[in-house]
Motif scaffolding. Structure first.
Motif, PDB file in Angstrom:
ATOM      1  N   LEU A  13      12.536 -11.645 -10.045  1.00 43.59           N
ATOM      2  CA  LEU A  13      11.305 -11.085 -10.336  1.00 43.59           C
ATOM      3  C   LEU A  13      11.497  -9.506 -10.205  1.00 43.59           C
ATOM      4  O   LEU A  13      12.650  -8.841  -9.823  1.00 43.59           O
ATOM      5  N   ARG A  14      10.852  -8.750 -10.948  1.00 42.25           N
ATOM      6  CA  ARG A  14      10.736  -7.294 -11.602  1.00 42.25           C
ATOM      7  C   ARG A  14      10.144  -6.134 -10.594  1.00 42.25           C
ATOM      8  O   ARG A  14       9.012  -7.156 -10.215  1.00 42.25           O
ATOM      9  N   ASN A  15      10.298  -5.319 -10.255  1.00 39.66           N
ATOM     10  CA  ASN A  15       9.558  -4.252  -8.798  1.00 39.66           C
ATOM     11  C   ASN A  15       8.472  -3.899 -10.167  1.00 39.66           C
ATOM     12  O   ASN A  15       8.637  -3.414 -11.027  1.00 39.66           O
ATOM     13  N   TYR A  16       7.597  -3.722  -9.640  1.00 36.61           N
ATOM     14  CA  TYR A  16       6.312  -3.306 -10.223  1.00 36.61           C
ATOM     15  C   TYR A  16       5.434  -2.373  -9.939  1.00 36.61           C
ATOM     16  O   TYR A  16       5.948  -0.813 -10.288  1.00 36.61           O
ATOM     17  N   ILE A  17       5.634  -1.785  -8.527  1.00 37.57           N
ATOM     18  CA  ILE A  17       5.490  -0.879  -8.033  1.00 37.57           C
ATOM     19  C   ILE A  17       5.804  -0.946  -6.206  1.00 37.57           C
ATOM     20  O   ILE A  17       6.390  -1.514  -5.721  1.00 37.57           O
ATOM     21  N   CYS A  18       5.805   0.720  -5.734  1.00 41.60           N
ATOM     22  CA  CYS A  18       6.293   0.573  -3.971  1.00 41.60           C
ATOM     23  C   CYS A  18       5.182   1.051  -3.141  1.00 41.60           C
ATOM     24  O   CYS A  18       4.931   2.056  -4.047  1.00 41.60           O
ATOM     25  N   LEU A  19       4.919   1.227  -2.403  1.00 40.36           N
ATOM     26  CA  LEU A  19       4.365   1.346  -1.501  1.00 40.36           C
ATOM     27  C   LEU A  19       4.838   2.136  -0.204  1.00 40.36           C
ATOM     28  O   LEU A  19       6.168   2.287   0.716  1.00 40.36           O
ATOM     29  N   ALA A  23       5.023   4.605  -7.446  1.00 41.57           N
ATOM     30  CA  ALA A  23       5.018   4.425  -5.889  1.00 41.57           C
ATOM     31  C   ALA A  23       3.775   5.098  -5.679  1.00 41.57           C
ATOM     32  O   ALA A  23       2.857   5.748  -6.361  1.00 41.57           O
ATOM     33  N   ILE A  24       3.251   4.271  -4.990  1.00 40.66           N
ATOM     34  CA  ILE A  24       1.692   4.805  -4.600  1.00 40.66           C
ATOM     35  C   ILE A  24       2.038   5.830  -2.645  1.00 40.66           C
ATOM     36  O   ILE A  24       3.060   4.795  -1.660  1.00 40.66           O
ATOM     37  N   PHE A  25       1.430   6.691  -2.246  1.00 39.01           N
ATOM     38  CA  PHE A  25       1.325   6.996  -1.283  1.00 39.01           C
ATOM     39  C   PHE A  25       0.462   6.856  -0.449  1.00 39.01           C
ATOM     40  O   PHE A  25      -0.868   7.406  -1.066  1.00 39.01           O
ATOM     41  N   THR A  26       0.246   6.592   0.844  1.00 39.12           N
ATOM     42  CA  THR A  26      -0.802   6.956   1.724  1.00 39.12           C
ATOM     43  C   THR A  26      -0.780   7.973   2.614  1.00 39.12           C
ATOM     44  O   THR A  26       0.644   7.768   3.239  1.00 39.12           O
ATOM     45  N   ILE A  27      -2.005   8.333   3.567  1.00 40.09           N
ATOM     46  CA  ILE A  27      -1.773   8.399   4.495  1.00 40.09           C
ATOM     47  C   ILE A  27      -1.772   7.786   5.752  1.00 40.09           C
ATOM     48  O   ILE A  27      -1.470   8.308   7.013  1.00 40.09           O
ATOM     49  N   LYS A  28      -1.857   6.793   5.473  1.00 33.60           N
ATOM     50  CA  LYS A  28      -2.303   5.969   6.958  1.00 33.60           C
ATOM     51  C   LYS A  28      -0.932   5.202   7.344  1.00 33.60           C
ATOM     52  O   LYS A  28      -0.073   3.978   6.779  1.00 33.60           O
ATOM     53  N   ASP A  29      -0.212   6.578   7.982  1.00 37.33           N
ATOM     54  CA  ASP A  29       0.989   5.774   7.958  1.00 37.33           C
ATOM     55  C   ASP A  29       0.932   4.757   9.964  1.00 37.33           C
ATOM     56  O   ASP A  29       2.120   4.250   9.959  1.00 37.33           O
ATOM     57  N   ASP A  30      -0.039   4.809   9.755  1.00 37.50           N
ATOM     58  CA  ASP A  30      -0.493   3.667  11.845  1.00 37.50           C
ATOM     59  C   ASP A  30      -0.248   2.455   9.799  1.00 37.50           C
ATOM     60  O   ASP A  30      -0.062   1.304  11.260  1.00 37.50           O
ATOM     61  N   LEU A  31      -0.624   1.976   9.085  1.00 36.71           N
ATOM     62  CA  LEU A  31      -0.744   0.676   8.236  1.00 36.71           C
ATOM     63  C   LEU A  31       0.870   1.091   7.998  1.00 36.71           C
ATOM     64  O   LEU A  31       1.798  -0.118   7.833  1.00 36.71           O
ATOM     65  N   ILE A  47     -16.864   4.643  -6.659  1.00 42.44           N
ATOM     66  CA  ILE A  47     -15.942   5.322  -7.138  1.00 42.44           C
ATOM     67  C   ILE A  47     -14.875   5.447  -6.070  1.00 42.44           C
ATOM     68  O   ILE A  47     -13.660   5.759  -6.175  1.00 42.44           O
ATOM     69  N   GLN A  48     -15.194   5.766  -4.909  1.00 46.09           N
ATOM     70  CA  GLN A  48     -14.238   5.844  -3.961  1.00 46.09           C
ATOM     71  C   GLN A  48     -13.507   4.531  -3.570  1.00 46.09           C
ATOM     72  O   GLN A  48     -12.831   4.837  -3.191  1.00 46.09           O
ATOM     73  N   VAL A  49     -13.877   3.772  -3.967  1.00 46.31           N
ATOM     74  CA  VAL A  49     -13.024   2.105  -3.238  1.00 46.31           C
ATOM     75  C   VAL A  49     -12.005   2.881  -5.130  1.00 46.31           C
ATOM     76  O   VAL A  49     -10.620   1.976  -4.176  1.00 46.31           O
ATOM     77  N   ARG A  50     -11.821   2.883  -6.015  1.00 54.01           N
ATOM     78  CA  ARG A  50     -11.068   2.648  -6.186  1.00 54.01           C
ATOM     79  C   ARG A  50     -10.051   3.518  -6.372  1.00 54.01           C
ATOM     80  O   ARG A  50      -8.802   3.666  -6.894  1.00 54.01           O
ATOM     81  N   GLU A  51      -9.832   4.527  -5.229  1.00 57.01           N
ATOM     82  CA  GLU A  51      -9.961   5.529  -5.545  1.00 57.01           C
ATOM     83  C   GLU A  51      -8.665   5.545  -3.722  1.00 57.01           C
ATOM     84  O   GLU A  51      -7.233   6.456  -4.264  1.00 57.01           O
ATOM     85  N   GLU A  52      -8.520   5.107  -3.368  1.00 58.85           N
ATOM     86  CA  GLU A  52      -8.502   5.087  -1.889  1.00 58.85           C
ATOM     87  C   GLU A  52      -7.713   3.849  -0.982  1.00 58.85           C
ATOM     88  O   GLU A  52      -7.665   3.732   0.702  1.00 58.85           O
ATOM     89  N   SER A  53      -7.590   2.690  -1.235  1.00 56.20           N
ATOM     90  CA  SER A  53      -7.171   1.753  -1.022  1.00 56.20           C
ATOM     91  C   SER A  53      -6.085   1.086  -1.823  1.00 56.20           C
ATOM     92  O   SER A  53      -6.501   1.268  -2.901  1.00 56.20           O
ATOM     93  N   PHE A  54      -4.546   1.194  -1.180  1.00 58.47           N
ATOM     94  CA  PHE A  54      -3.730   0.897  -1.614  1.00 58.47           C
ATOM     95  C   PHE A  54      -3.329  -0.566  -1.546  1.00 58.47           C
ATOM     96  O   PHE A  54      -2.714  -0.977  -3.029  1.00 58.47           O
TER      97      PHE A  54
END
Length: 315
Positions: free
Chosen positions: A201-207, A247-255, A37-44
């Motif tokens: 191409l069309r924009n589908y998602i941004c990160l 949009a996908i928001f991530t806390i991984k600002d090192d990446l 369950i955790q995997v699908r929630e936390e990997s962008f």
């Protein structure tokens, strides 16, 4: 779903009981169910390229026993043209292209714990195990993903120059911060083709990371509308869709550094991600110690490197 309403002390007691009775496989299943369950929630990366289950018949045989899948690319068809009457078309031989999706195993560190120390836990033991092991592994997957993306989008002589592989612009720098106007200009990269009109191409998602996303709160009434501006002022960022792009928001600002926004096409125009073994927790009991680690076997590849772009703001 059946175990969500069971009180935490009961779940912990059952988990420890399985280990004490030598039923490590049941304890492993308890932790593995929670882990998946955790995997699908936390990997962008998995939100951009959703992983699909691969079967043995999909694997290609190789001399060195490397695990890989060879996937088909859409063949490039010749364009139509105007001709006078009584003219037959020229012959064009169509060739199919393919790309390789290599597989690798992601391992978490091995944790060792005294079984009796688990008796003092008041939190869900399964959650603690997953938090200590899976998050680091997911970060490694995301790191591999974004490193691969960077190797493609920055394959140009400078920002705004055509990409050396695709011939279309996939990297732009903006002196303005992230706002309505600069975001609109940035999301033009994927719909625009190269000099030959290919790779539209069309924009589908941004990160973007959480820090960069806060710039949306600076939009005033004239930029976002009165109701939205008031909503942002009272409740903060309450939407994940901007000008039609989710949009996908991530806390991984090192990446994903500050002021970077990555754009991606839909998965069917981007690439594939497969897994052979979903996240599994391995446990071994020796005397009163348990050893545990988690692993995942899978891989991804981009078949269409034109399906990604990056915009850097405040440059």
């Amino acid at each position: 779903m059946e175990t969500q309403n069971i009180p935490t002390p009961v779940r912990n007691a059952r988990f420890i009981e399985y280990i004490e009775r030598g039923e490590v496989k049941k304890a492993q299943a308890e932790a593995s169910d929670y882990t998946r369950i955790q995997v699908r929630e936390e990997s962008f990366a998995f939100k951009i390229l959703p992983p699909e289950k691969a079967t043995d018949d999909m694997l290609e045989r190789s001399l060195d026993e490397t695990l890989q899948i060879v996937w088909e690319l859409e063949p490039d068809s010749p364009g139509a043209k105007w001709v006078p009457l009584q003219t037959v078309p020229d012959g064009e031989y169509i060739t199919g292209s393919r790309y390789i999706i290599p597989f690798a195993r992601v391992l978490t560190p091995k944790l060792v714990k005294d079984i009796d120390e688990l008796r003092t836990y008041r939190q869900d033991i399964r959650k603690i195990l997953s938090d200590n092991t899976i998050k680091d592994a997911l970060a490694k997957i995301d790191e591999k993903f974004i490193t691969t993306v960077n190797s493609h989008v920055f394959n140009a002589t400078a920002a705004g120059a055509p990409n050396n592989m695709t011939g279309k612009v996939q990297w732009r720098d903006f002196t303005d911060p992230l706002n309505r106007s600069s975001f609109v200009e940035a999301k033009k990269m994927l719909p625009a083709g190269n000099a030959n009109g290919k790779f539209r191409l069309r924009n589908y998602i941004c990160l973007m990371n959480d820090v960069t996303s806060q710039d949306w709160l600076k939009l005033g009434r004239d930029d976002a509308g009165g109701d939205i501006s008031e909503e942002f002022f009272k409740n903060g960022l309450t939407t994940d869709t901007f000008l039609g792009v989710k949009a996908i928001f991530t806390i991984k600002d090192d990446l994903v550094p500050n002021d970077y926004v990555y754009f991606f096409a839909a998965p069917e125009f981007l690439g594939k991600c497969f897994y052979l073994t979903d996240w599994t927790m391995f446990m071994k009991k020796e005397a009163y110690f348990i050893e545990m680690f988690s692993y995942w076997l899978g891989g991804f590849a981009f078949g269409n490197v034109a399906g990604m772009a990056v915009a850097r703001f405040n440059q």
